[in-house]
Design a protein around this motif. Structure first.
Motif, PDB file in Angstrom:
ATOM      1  N   GLN A 134      21.103   6.265  17.253  1.00 27.95           N
ATOM      2  CA  GLN A 134      22.038   5.294  16.608  1.00 27.95           C
ATOM      3  C   GLN A 134      21.137   4.009  16.211  1.00 27.95           C
ATOM      4  OE1 GLN A 134      25.569   5.763  18.123  1.00 27.95           O
ATOM      5  NE2 GLN A 134      25.977   7.643  17.282  1.00 27.95           N
ATOM      6  N   GLY A 135      19.992   3.852  17.002  1.00 23.73           N
ATOM      7  CA  GLY A 135      19.620   2.365  16.700  1.00 23.73           C
ATOM      8  C   GLY A 135      19.855   1.514  17.987  1.00 23.73           C
ATOM      9  N   ILE A 136      20.426   1.987  18.853  1.00 22.10           N
ATOM     10  CA  ILE A 136      20.668   0.903  19.902  1.00 22.10           C
ATOM     11  C   ILE A 136      19.324   0.887  21.153  1.00 22.10           C
ATOM     12  CG2 ILE A 136      22.046   0.495  21.996  1.00 22.10           C
ATOM     13  CD1 ILE A 136      24.344   2.139  20.662  1.00 22.10           C
ATOM     14  N   ARG A 137      18.671  -0.301  20.939  1.00 24.27           N
ATOM     15  CA  ARG A 137      17.424  -0.565  21.800  1.00 24.27           C
ATOM     16  C   ARG A 137      17.621  -1.326  22.993  1.00 24.27           C
ATOM     17  NH1 ARG A 137      14.137   2.224  18.964  1.00 24.27           N
ATOM     18  NH2 ARG A 137      14.236   2.362  17.047  1.00 24.27           N
ATOM     19  N   ASN A 138      18.645  -2.167  22.859  1.00 30.95           N
ATOM     20  CA  ASN A 138      18.912  -3.118  24.130  1.00 30.95           C
ATOM     21  C   ASN A 138      18.938  -2.289  25.401  1.00 30.95           C
ATOM     22  OD1 ASN A 138      20.283  -4.766  26.004  1.00 30.95           O
ATOM     23  ND2 ASN A 138      20.485  -6.345  24.242  1.00 30.95           N
ATOM     24  N   ARG A 139      17.991  -2.645  26.445  1.00 22.96           N
ATOM     25  CA  ARG A 139      18.073  -1.847  27.364  1.00 22.96           C
ATOM     26  C   ARG A 139      19.394  -2.075  28.397  1.00 22.96           C
ATOM     27  NH1 ARG A 139      13.066  -0.813  30.283  1.00 22.96           N
ATOM     28  NH2 ARG A 139      13.759   0.966  29.411  1.00 22.96           N
TER      29      ARG A 139
ATOM     30  N   VAL B 155      12.325  -1.630  12.658  1.00 25.00           N
ATOM     31  CA  VAL B 155      12.264  -2.023  14.143  1.00 25.00           C
ATOM     32  C   VAL B 155      12.391  -3.537  14.156  1.00 25.00           C
ATOM     33  CG1 VAL B 155      10.636  -2.027  15.940  1.00 25.00           C
ATOM     34  CG2 VAL B 155      11.071  -0.056  14.821  1.00 25.00           C
ATOM     35  N   ALA B 156      11.911  -4.046  13.314  1.00 27.05           N
ATOM     36  CA  ALA B 156      11.840  -5.582  13.337  1.00 27.05           C
ATOM     37  C   ALA B 156      13.172  -6.283  13.029  1.00 27.05           C
ATOM     38  CB  ALA B 156      10.815  -6.307  12.226  1.00 27.05           C
ATOM     39  N   ALA B 157      13.638  -5.820  12.183  1.00 31.84           N
ATOM     40  CA  ALA B 157      14.958  -5.930  11.789  1.00 31.84           C
ATOM     41  C   ALA B 157      16.003  -5.680  13.174  1.00 31.84           C
ATOM     42  CB  ALA B 157      15.652  -5.434  10.566  1.00 31.84           C
ATOM     43  N   GLY B 158      15.927  -4.668  13.744  1.00 26.07           N
ATOM     44  CA  GLY B 158      16.496  -4.334  14.830  1.00 26.07           C
ATOM     45  C   GLY B 158      16.426  -5.077  16.009  1.00 26.07           C
ATOM     46  N   ALA B 163      21.248  -5.429  17.158  1.00 26.25           N
ATOM     47  CA  ALA B 163      22.036  -4.132  16.826  1.00 26.25           C
ATOM     48  C   ALA B 163      21.548  -3.426  15.804  1.00 26.25           C
ATOM     49  CB  ALA B 163      23.603  -4.351  17.096  1.00 26.25           C
ATOM     50  N   VAL B 164      22.455  -2.412  15.387  1.00 25.98           N
ATOM     51  CA  VAL B 164      21.939  -1.631  14.042  1.00 25.98           C
ATOM     52  C   VAL B 164      21.921  -2.631  12.921  1.00 25.98           C
ATOM     53  CG1 VAL B 164      22.555   0.397  12.756  1.00 25.98           C
ATOM     54  CG2 VAL B 164      22.754   0.582  15.131  1.00 25.98           C
ATOM     55  N   PRO B 165      20.922  -2.769  12.384  1.00 23.64           N
ATOM     56  CA  PRO B 165      20.802  -3.648  11.139  1.00 23.64           C
ATOM     57  C   PRO B 165      21.739  -3.321  10.000  1.00 23.64           C
ATOM     58  CG  PRO B 165      18.794  -2.614  11.232  1.00 23.64           C
ATOM     59  CD  PRO B 165      19.468  -2.232  12.543  1.00 23.64           C
TER      60      PRO B 165
END
Lengths: 273, 359, 448
Positions: A134-139, B155-158, B163-165
């Motif tokens: 879902q796009g969550i990347r923050n560790r 990826v850059a925007a994220g 969070a989800v852009p």
């Protein structure tokens, strides 16, 4: 004949008395059918699944209960010859209407399978798979979600020191709880369980049944099982499917002690199936 | 009765490879006794018929390495993508229709490929090489570039927003614009540069790399496809049930699970390219010189296999000389490389089975 | 990542897969198309009267009377050409000495080009080589030679920054103002009358021997050689491979010996083809002397080693896929293991085994490197069966290489090269196709 009935009734009696909840439909099937090619595996089922409670679907093997379950999150789409008719209404929309976003649907309706199928990755990566999609990347955020899901699936204590080890090294029961944690990590509203304990030993089965009781309330659970005692033990509502037709649906207490339909009674007492 | 007889026959079949090793080594060792190891492996002066003769095979090893690398660059991405398409994307009927294409590609004799390389591809490269290359750059580069731009922008925007852009995030669109312009300019420059290229001779490393890549494709595709299929339905179902798209399921779950099998496929395909004789003999230009710079594929090269095939005609008359034995020395090196590659692919195959079975 | 971008990526991912498959199919078409189209031209082409004369003389085929009358008609059409040449030469003698050298070179070139096109003049001394005794036998080559007669090719090196440019000037310019000028329009107009092309199906391309290193004739010796080699390879590989497969699947199940044997066979499969050729030379010819020098026997033995792993693998798979209920039934009726194998397993596994054999034969037919040092020669007579034990042979695979790289006149023999490649490709593809069809039919029959 009598002993089976006694066993089931005993199971029902042993249940902790759940607080009486009002019946609020979370998912509704209206004349819903599933076809494999030309044969109709699920025949015009009309059913309401109550929110926040555990609904069990029982029936002899081949009666269409798995098919119905997999239709809810449209996993049947993976089978090319499969088609559906009728309505399956979730959140006001028909799940099978053409412009439904299947990806979004599956994020709200999670599934646990019969044979535990963790990915050949670490425990952490397994649970974090959904959130990462879902796009969550923050560790930090991921770590928090992973811990929360593992706590909720009663696995945290056992794996908290081995999060970075391969998930395939866990025991069968642990793997299944891992799969449950994985499904919970995306925060679904409904959790579908397709015979989740049939491949496990009795101890693990008991733990997962306890888990189901804990998850109740926060999630709507629909479980398919061929084990009647299990259905009697855990479910609030039970549906009996026979040859694709919904024979009876009602509170588990009533269905297992005083079923309306003769076929239900025959099945429960072990005359067939 | 029979069992010992059967065993004897089977042992004969298996020991054939040992015989081959023995006889090749037997005739290779005299060369190293005569000329030592240093010259052969480090010098690029290959003049076997000169007085005094020089047997520096470095340029020839380089030639083999170059064409194998080139073949891998063509065959691996295309082969794995095709295998993925076959195992996960195509419906059953189409899959059955494509299988004959792959089998036919595998069945065409190597001399027919070599003939095509020499008679059709070489003149084509010579006359229109530059134009073809610039067209190819656009054909491959544009879709790749678009993909990379989209991914990088997201990826850059994220990263920036944490969070989800959102849809109209300025960072996202800004990055996309910059990257698109950048990649467009790059492609334009590259294709213009290639378009002006004058290829002196169509028989060069590029020609051979393309054809060897096509020859290695069937191996890569079928072995990769087997590996992808072996991953099984359950893992794929688990991924789909979590709301993954098909691309994500394949890239994040299936390919990692099948990675050892795919590695084995790549090794086998590359081995096929390295051991190929006729195509390189006919269309590589047969010049024992390391191209300058080393990545200049438009220059002719010479490979180990072509040298063995080509020089034996003259060397056979002087059995016992260094010239005869050096060819066996090359064959010994080829055998050693292929044997190691074989071992590597077997190890990779075993790793797949272990990985999927658990822990 | 946003849902829509994920979807775009998904689409492009599928697109990438389709693109690769399309590229693969396209390369197959691109490679086979020229081979088929131009290879067909070795069989179907417009043949000139020279071709029919040549066939009559060298192969003794054709309607003598009809060909002679046709030749007479052609001679009639060519007569004016020679007359014009003769009258120009007479004119030249009357010209002043300073002008004569100007025409010497162009005249020589013109006469050579005409000889290439039409053959030697009637009455001229017969050249030794058959290829020079006739004019162009194919109309497509004749048209190229016609251009050589009408135009002169030279290189323009005037621009120092560019490679030399090819320039064509009409020969008529060289002879401007002389009596030879009308020659060129005449030749251009009457070329068809002089050569009389007619669409021909030369299927005997497959059964004729070649005359004068493939200038005329067909590819029978090569085709026969390939057949001998493939059959010979099968003869040696099948018994060895089948027995090994039976032993490994039935007698030596899961022992360490079995894994060792299997590893060795796998290693055999990985040996490059040229190394097989070297081994064949060093072992079969130089060590155990199956023949004094190259021979079909040595080549067949080498090829047998090349296809052995394939035969073993196919047979193993076929035997293993026989349901073990068959075997158990036979054993429970009291049959010994060996009898079970022979009477029950092998017949049931036959489709798979035969398929493997036929495919291996196709592979053996297409291989070149193993036979370079062991069996192949560039020119030769079709061998009789007993000669295969000691004589080398031409073969389709080797001769495709030889004809397209080492022949003196390889440019002129493109149609023969393409014809050979086409024949080889068709043989191999036919064998593969037959194997697949056979497997489908036999397994249907066995399933009842």
């Amino acid at each position: 004949m009598g002993s089976l009935m006694t066993m089931v009734q005993g199971a029902v009696q042993k249940r902790p008395q759940a607080p009486v909840q009002e019946f609020r439909p979370h998912l509704s099937a209206r004349d819903f059918s599933v076809f494999y090619g030309a044969s109709e595996a699920v025949k015009k089922v009309t059913l309401d699944i109550p929110a926040g409670q555990i609904t069990a679907i029982i029936g002899p093997s081949g009666c269409g209960k798995s098919t119905f379950l997999r239709a809810i999150n449209r996993m049947n789409d993976l089978i090319p010859s499969c088609a559906a008719s009728g309505k399956l209404i979730f959140d006001g929309h028909n799940v099978y209407s053409p412009n439904v976003d299947v990806i979004a649907l599956r994020q709200r309706v999670g599934m646990v399978f019969q044979k535990p199928n963790p990915f050949p990755k670490t425990v952490f990566d397994n649970v974090a798979y959904g959130p990462r999609l879902q796009g969550i990347r923050n560790r930090a955020k991921l770590a928090e979600i992973v811990e929360r899901s593992l706590v909720r699936s009663a696995l945290w204590e056992e794996v908290k020191d081995r999060l970075r080890q391969n998930a395939l090294g866990l025991s069968g029961g642990q793997q299944q709880r891992l799969c449950i944690a994985r499904a919970l990590a995306v925060n679904p509203e409904i959790l579908l369980m397709d015979e989740p304990t049939s491949a496990l030993d009795p101890r693990s089965t008991a733990r997962i049944e306890d888990l189901m009781g804990e998850l109740r309330g926060a999630y709507t659970i629909v479980i398919v099982t061929h084990n009647m005692q299990q259905a009697a033990r855990v479910s609030d509502y039970t549906a009996f499917l026979y040859e694709g037709i919904l024979v009876e649906f009602g509170p588990a207490q009533r269905l297992f002690t005083k079923p309306d339909d003769k076929r239900t009674e025959d099945y429960i007492t072990g005359r067939f199936g | 009765m029979g069992q010992s007889f059967l065993l004897a026959v089977t042992v004969c079949s298996s020991f054939a490879v040992l015989f081959i090793f023995y006889f090749i080594l037997k005739d290779a060792i005299p060369f190293f006794k005569l000329r030592g190891f240093t010259e052969f492996f480090t010098s690029a002066n290959w003049f076997p018929s000169r007085e005094p003769a020089e047997f520096g095979a470095l340029a020839i090893f380089a030639g083999s390495a170059l064409v194998t690398l080139g073949a891998a660059v063509f065959a691996v991405p295309m082969g794995v993508a095709a295998a993925v398409c076959l195992s996960d994307v195509l419906p059953f009927n189409l899959r059955q229709a494509i299988k004959p294409v792959i089998e036919t590609l595998a069945a065409i004799p190597s001399v027919a490929y070599g003939f095509f390389a020499l008679v059709v591809l070489a003149p084509l490269l010579q006359e229109h090489g530059g134009h073809l290359l610039s067209v190819a750059v656009w054909l491959m580069g544009a879709p790749m570039g678009a993909l990379v731009v989209i991914i990088l922008a997201d990826v850059a925007a994220g990263r920036v927003s944490g969070a989800v852009p959102k849809a109209y995030s300025p960072v996202r669109w800004g990055t996309m614009a910059v990257l698109s312009v950048g990649s467009f300019v790059c492609l334009w420059w590259l294709s213009a540069k290639l378009g002006r290229l004058e290829i002196a001779s169509g028989a060069n490393a590029l020609n051979v790399s393309i054809i060897l890549g096509i020859m290695a494709l069937p191996t890569v595709v079928s072995v990769s496809e087997d590996a992808l299929q072996a991953v099984g339905r359950e893992l794929r179902e688990a991924s789909y049930a979590l709301g993954a798209t098909r691309a994500e399921t394949v890239v994040r779950v299936v390919i990692p699970a099948a990675s050892s099998g795919i590695l084995a496929a790549v090794i086998l395909g590359v081995m096929r390219a390295m051991g190929e004789t006729m195509v390189v003999w006919m269309a590589s230009g047969n010049t024992a010189k390391i191209p300058s710079p080393w990545y200049n594929y438009m220059e002719p090269v010479r490979t180990l296999t072509a040298t063995i095939a080509g020089d034996m005609g003259e060397a056979d008359h002087v059995t016992g000389s260094a010239r005869y034995h050096v060819l066996f020395a090359m064959a010994a090196c080829l055998l050693a490389i292929c044997f190691v590659a074989n071992l590597a692919s077997e190890w990779a195959m075993r790793r797949t089975r272990r990985k999927l079975a658990g822990g | 990542m946003r849902l829509t971008s994920r979807k775009i990526l998904d689409r492009s991912f599928s697109g990438l897969g389709f693109f690769s498959i399309t590229l693969m199919a396209a390369s197959l078409v691109i490679i086979l198309a020229p081979i088929f189209v131009r290879g067909l031209q070795a069989f179907v082409f417009r043949a000139t009267v020279e071709h029919r004369r040549m066939t009559l003389d060298l192969f003794e085929r054709g309607d003598r009377a009809k060909i002679h009358s046709e030749a007479a008609l052609a001679r009639q059409a060519r007569q004016p050409v020679y007359e014009m040449l003769d009258s120009f030469k007479k004119d030249l003698r009357t010209k002043p000495a300073s002008e004569r050298p100007k025409y010497k070179e162009p005249l020589q070139q013109l006469e050579d080009a005409l000889r290439d096109l039409l053959g030697p003049r009637p009455g001229e001394k017969q050249p030794v080589l058959p290829r020079q005794q006739y004019g162009q036998t194919r109309w497509d080559r004749a048209q190229i030679k016609l251009q050589d007669v009408l135009y002169r090719q030279s290189y323009d090196y005037s621009d120092p920054t560019q490679m030399g440019r090819k320039v064509r000037t009409p020969r008529a310019q060289d002879f401007k103002g002389t009596s030879l000028e009308p020659l060129f329009p005449y030749i251009e107009k009457h070329a068809e009358d002089m050569l009389r092309p007619r669409l021909t199906l030369y299927w005997r391309f497959l059964t004729d021997v070649s005359k004068d290193s493939h200038f005329f004739g067909g590819i029978w010796p090569e085709l026969l050689g390939t057949i001998y080699l493939a059959l010979g390879a099968m003869l040696f590989a099948v018994p060895l491979g089948l027995v090994s497969a039976i032993y490994m699947t039935e007698y030596a199940r899961q022992s360490r010996l079995n894994s060792l044997l299997r590893a060795l066979i796998g290693a055999l499969a990985g040996v490059p083809s040229i190394v097989f050729g070297l081994f064949g030379l060093a072992f079969f010819i130089n060590t155990i002397h199956v023949s004094n020098s190259k021979s079909v026997l040595a080549g067949a033995l080498t090829l047998a080693l090349v296809i052995l792993p394939t035969v073993i693998r196919a047979s193993e798979e076929a035997i293993r896929s026989v349901p073990h209920t068959y075997k158990e039934a036979a054993l429970s009726l009291g049959a010994s293991k060996w009898r079970t194998v022979i009477t029950v397993l092998l017949p049931a596994a036959l489709p798979g085994i035969l398929t493997g054999i036929v495919i291996s034969m196709g592979r053996a037919a297409g291989e070149t490197a193993p036979i370079i040092f062991t069996a192949a020669v560039s020119v030769g007579e079709p061998l009789k069966l007993w000669q295969t034990l000691s004589q080398p042979t031409p073969a389709l695979s080797w001769n495709v290489y030889n004809l397209s790289t080492e022949h003196q006149k390889l440019d002129e023999l493109r149609h023969v090269q393409y014809g050979m490649v086409l024949t080889l490709v068709l043989v191999v593809l036919f064998l593969n196709f037959a194997a697949v069809v056979m497997r489908a039919r036999m397994s249907k029959k066995l399933k009842g």
